[in-house]
Write a protein that holds these residues in place. Structure first.
Motif, short mmCIF file in Angstrom:
data_model
loop_
_atom_site.label_atom_id
_atom_site.label_comp_id
_atom_site.label_asym_id
_atom_site.label_seq_id
_atom_site.Cartn_x
_atom_site.Cartn_y
_atom_site.Cartn_z
N VAL A 63 0.91 -1.17 -0.07
CA VAL A 63 0.15 0.22 -0.14
C VAL A 63 0.78 1.27 -0.05
N ALA A 64 0.58 2.04 -0.87
CA ALA A 64 1.36 3.36 -1.07
C ALA A 64 0.21 4.68 -1.07
N ASN A 65 0.84 5.48 -1.74
CA ASN A 65 -0.35 6.92 -1.77
C ASN A 65 0.11 7.77 -0.53
N SER A 66 -0.36 8.92 -0.89
CA SER A 66 -0.41 10.13 0.05
C SER A 66 -1.43 9.56 1.45
N ASP A 67 -2.31 8.77 1.07
CA ASP A 67 -3.20 8.29 2.20
C ASP A 67 -2.69 7.66 3.17
N ALA A 68 -1.47 6.55 2.70
CA ALA A 68 -0.86 6.02 3.77
C ALA A 68 0.16 7.03 4.61
N GLY A 69 0.17 8.00 4.22
CA GLY A 69 1.01 9.07 4.98
C GLY A 69 0.06 10.03 5.67
N ALA A 70 -1.10 10.16 5.48
CA ALA A 70 -2.22 10.93 6.05
C ALA A 70 -1.74 12.43 5.90
N LYS A 71 -1.32 12.81 4.53
CA LYS A 71 -1.00 14.04 4.18
C LYS A 71 -0.93 14.26 2.80
N PRO A 72 -1.82 15.32 2.27
CA PRO A 72 -1.97 15.44 0.72
C PRO A 72 -0.81 16.23 0.18
N ASP A 73 0.27 15.55 0.13
CA ASP A 73 1.52 16.08 -0.26
C ASP A 73 2.33 15.16 -1.30
N THR A 74 3.01 15.91 -2.37
CA THR A 74 3.82 15.09 -3.19
C THR A 74 4.94 14.12 -2.78
N GLY A 75 5.49 15.14 -1.84
CA GLY A 75 6.63 14.48 -1.05
C GLY A 75 6.42 13.14 -0.36
N VAL A 76 5.19 13.21 0.27
CA VAL A 76 4.71 12.19 1.33
C VAL A 76 4.16 11.07 0.07
N ALA A 77 3.56 11.26 -0.95
CA ALA A 77 3.03 10.40 -1.94
C ALA A 77 4.62 9.64 -2.21
N MET A 78 5.42 10.26 -2.67
CA MET A 78 6.74 9.62 -3.03
C MET A 78 7.28 8.69 -1.86
N ALA A 79 7.37 9.30 -0.89
CA ALA A 79 7.95 8.40 0.45
C ALA A 79 7.07 7.17 0.64
N GLN A 80 5.85 7.33 0.44
CA GLN A 80 4.99 6.23 0.76
C GLN A 80 5.22 5.13 -0.44
N ALA A 81 5.58 5.57 -1.61
CA ALA A 81 5.70 4.66 -2.57
C ALA A 81 7.15 3.99 -2.39
#
Length: 608
Positions: A581-599
């Motif tokens: 499971v990736a996506n910014s949802d997995a980091g609970a923050k609507p942010d591109t850097g978070v989306a990348m970090a979760q990926a």
């Protein structure tokens, strides 16, 4: 919102053997070499009207949620990795995985007709002038806060954030003498009136023009200019603990002693950022928010800010250019050029996204509807143009809306299902309005209008970015793209449930309603300046996002968690067999850097 599934337990197949016999027969009969090829001339960025979660992108998943039965078929393709969602996190997952396994075969599915997820590109031709707008994710917000892997990805696709210091015209507003305005609504304040100069004129001058009582004017000036600590007997930590559970509205009323007339000005001030009224925004969030919301600074001194970095790291199409750069890196034939500059004006070749002879394929208009673990792999069934197809993969990454995972996969433990169900995404609409010039705004001296009670919370100019041959506006006679943001206002519903109500409202609102409010509110803001919406609006693109921002746990209702492991988004992102499971949802923050970090985290799980 997409996902995947796998069925067979056979060995890896060659590219030539990926299609099932039925598909091969269909190709032979029609003369088509690839049943997933997009037609010549396919180019979604140029579409106007209702975009974002457009019709055709959501119906299949809503059917599954409503109880449609889905069975896996025999796999038609076998790949190493299947990724659900071609937004920031999905494309990043493909990049990280390919970086580790150079010959990997990857299939990326997306339910929309374009890639990029919420990073949507809107193009316009305004009387022969090419203009670009961002239909969603708008900027690299605070790149100093990006983790090392996210920055490695940005550098890997050619992004140098320091170049924006040259490309972003930070002097534009001062040079053009533009300031923020408030449009006071007649129902609340007794008179509909535009008052420009918020934050640029003296507070005494601004207040003198407000349609409020003399008492309210005096209290407004006091609130803006006072250096009073409204909680002088408490330590910083005691103040923070108290204000973390105190709404900004209650802070203004009960601590800053602001009258209701003044509070009414700010009721919806943070709607485009937090997507709730000030009755549900903790006063602690105002502490570090550099957005014109007064009263907190001298009670709870600032400890940091999202604007510690200047807000300049912005392509003309927002982070759609980052998505385009990732696609170029993964599928070179799909995006001509070689630099972060030339990608801005490049025209994507959508026919190259999904070719059988390339190791990475990006398949649009494809909604995952079922996914399961099988021996040594995963099977994913997806719906495309009314037909269902099944793919087998070694692993899967869910990089779409995390909360749909329980509807796709019946293998999740109850605790994970409950956690994901508690995290609704935030609905919002980004409407882009192309106009042939901005002289009327110049005459008023404003580039931003906040509506105290409008369907759209604001209208503002596109950011002044010139890059790669694309030129920002330089004179008031230049065509311009205006940004208008709508968030459903549901004051009678509290907590995350208001977003569920708002989601339904957005999805059921026709384009004509969005268009009506654009024309009405621009006519209000530009009243007296010879504005005719039928004549002076060139095009409207409505980017509706019923599932928009990732759930963010910083609002007043959020409980305190004993450990990170107790947080629902952490529970929700746990791998299920070979489904990660990736996506910014997995980091609970609507942010591109978070989306990348979760990926990166999801891919690291696979590689480990």
């Amino acid at each position: 919102m997409i996902s995947r599934r796998d069925f067979l337990n056979g060995a890896p197949m060659t590219v030539g053997a990926m299609l099932a016999p039925s598909l091969l027969s269909a190709c032979a009969e029609t003369g088509v070499t690839d049943p997933f090829a997009l037609p010549s001339g396919y180019y979604p960025p140029a579409k106007t009207g209702l975009r974002g979660s457009h019709d055709g992108s959501w119906e299949s998943m809503h059917g599954v949620v409503a109880g449609d039965t889905v069975q896996h078929g025999a796999p038609e393709e076998t790949v190493d990795l299947i990724i659900i969602g071609a937004g920031m996190s999905g494309l990043a997952a493909a990049w990280y995985y390919r970086d580790a396994k150079h010959d990997a075969r990857i299939l990326i599915l997306d339910n929309h007709d374009d890639f990029g997820g919420h990073a949507k590109r809107n193009e316009f031709d305004v009387n022969g002038t090419f203009r670009i707008g961002y239909g969603g994710t708008e900027a690299i917000d605070t790149p100093s806060g990006y983790d090392l892997e996210a920055m490695r990805l940005l550098r890997g696709i050619g992004v140098d954030v320091d170049r924006f210091y040259d490309y972003f015209d930070q002097d534009f507003w001062d040079r053009e003498d533009l300031s923020k305005s408030i449009l006071f609504d007649g129902e609340t304040f007794g008179k509909t009136k535009l008052v420009p100069g918020y934050g640029s004129r003296s507070w005494e001058d601004f207040a003198a023009d407000m349609p409020v009582s003399e008492m309210a004017k005096a209290e407004f000036i006091r609130l803006q200019t006072s250096t009073e600590d409204y909680l002088p007997d408490l330590t910083f930590d005691e103040k923070y603990a108290l204000l973390r559970k105190t709404s900004y509205e209650d802070f203004l009323r009960n601590h800053a002693r602001a009258p209701e007339e003044v509070i009414n000005i700010y009721k919806r001030w943070g709607m485009s950022f937090w997507c709730v009224g000030i009755d549900e925004i903790p006063a602690t969030l105002i502490q570090n928010y550099d957005g014109g919301m007064p009263g907190v600074t001298h009670t709870l001194p600032r400890t940091g800010s999202r604007n510690d970095d200047p807000y300049i790291f912005h392509f003309p199409d927002g982070n759609a250019s980052i998505a385009r750069l990732m696609v170029r890196n993964l599928i070179p034939d799909a995006m001509p050029g070689s630099t972060m500059e030339d990608v801005v004006m490049a025209k994507a070749n959508y026919t190259a996204l999904d070719r059988a002879d390339q190791p990475i394929r990006l398949r649009l208009n494809s909604t995952a509807v079922k996914m399961n673990n099988v021996r040594d792999g995963v099977v994913v069934t997806y719906s495309r143009h009314g037909q269902r197809h099944t793919v087998r993969a070694g692993h899967a990454v869910m990089a779409g809306y995390n909360a749909v995972l329980p509807y796709l996969c019946d293998e999740l433990p109850d605790a994970q299902v409950a956690a994901l169900g508690s995290l609704p995404k935030v609905p919002l609409v980004y409407t882009k309005v192309a106009v042939p010039d901005w002289r009327r705004f110049k005459d008023i001296g404003t580039d931003f209008v906040y509506f105290t009670d409008g369907f759209y919370k604001q209208v503002e100019f596109a950011y002044p970015v010139s890059i790669g041959g694309y030129e920002a506006v330089s004179t008031p006679d230049d065509p311009l793209v205006l940004h208008m943001c709508h968030v459903p206002w549901v004051p009678d519903v509290q907590g995350p449930d208001q977003w569920r109500v708002g989601r339904s409202r957005i999805l059921s609102t026709p384009f004509e309603t969005f268009e009506h409010h654009v024309k009405r509110q621009l006519s209000q803001a530009l009243a007296g300046h010879d504005f005719d919406p039928e004549r002076d609006i060139s095009a409207i693109t409505v980017n509706r996002w019923p599932h928009g921002y990732a759930y963010s746990p910083d609002l007043i209702w959020e409980p305190d968690y004993a450990t990170d492991a107790d947080k629902p988004w952490v529970i929700g992102r746990q791998a299920v067999g070979r489904i990660h499971v990736a996506n910014s949802d997995a980091g609970a923050k609507p942010d591109t850097g978070v989306a990348m970090a979760q990926a990166y985290r999801a891919v690291t799980e696979i590689l480990s």
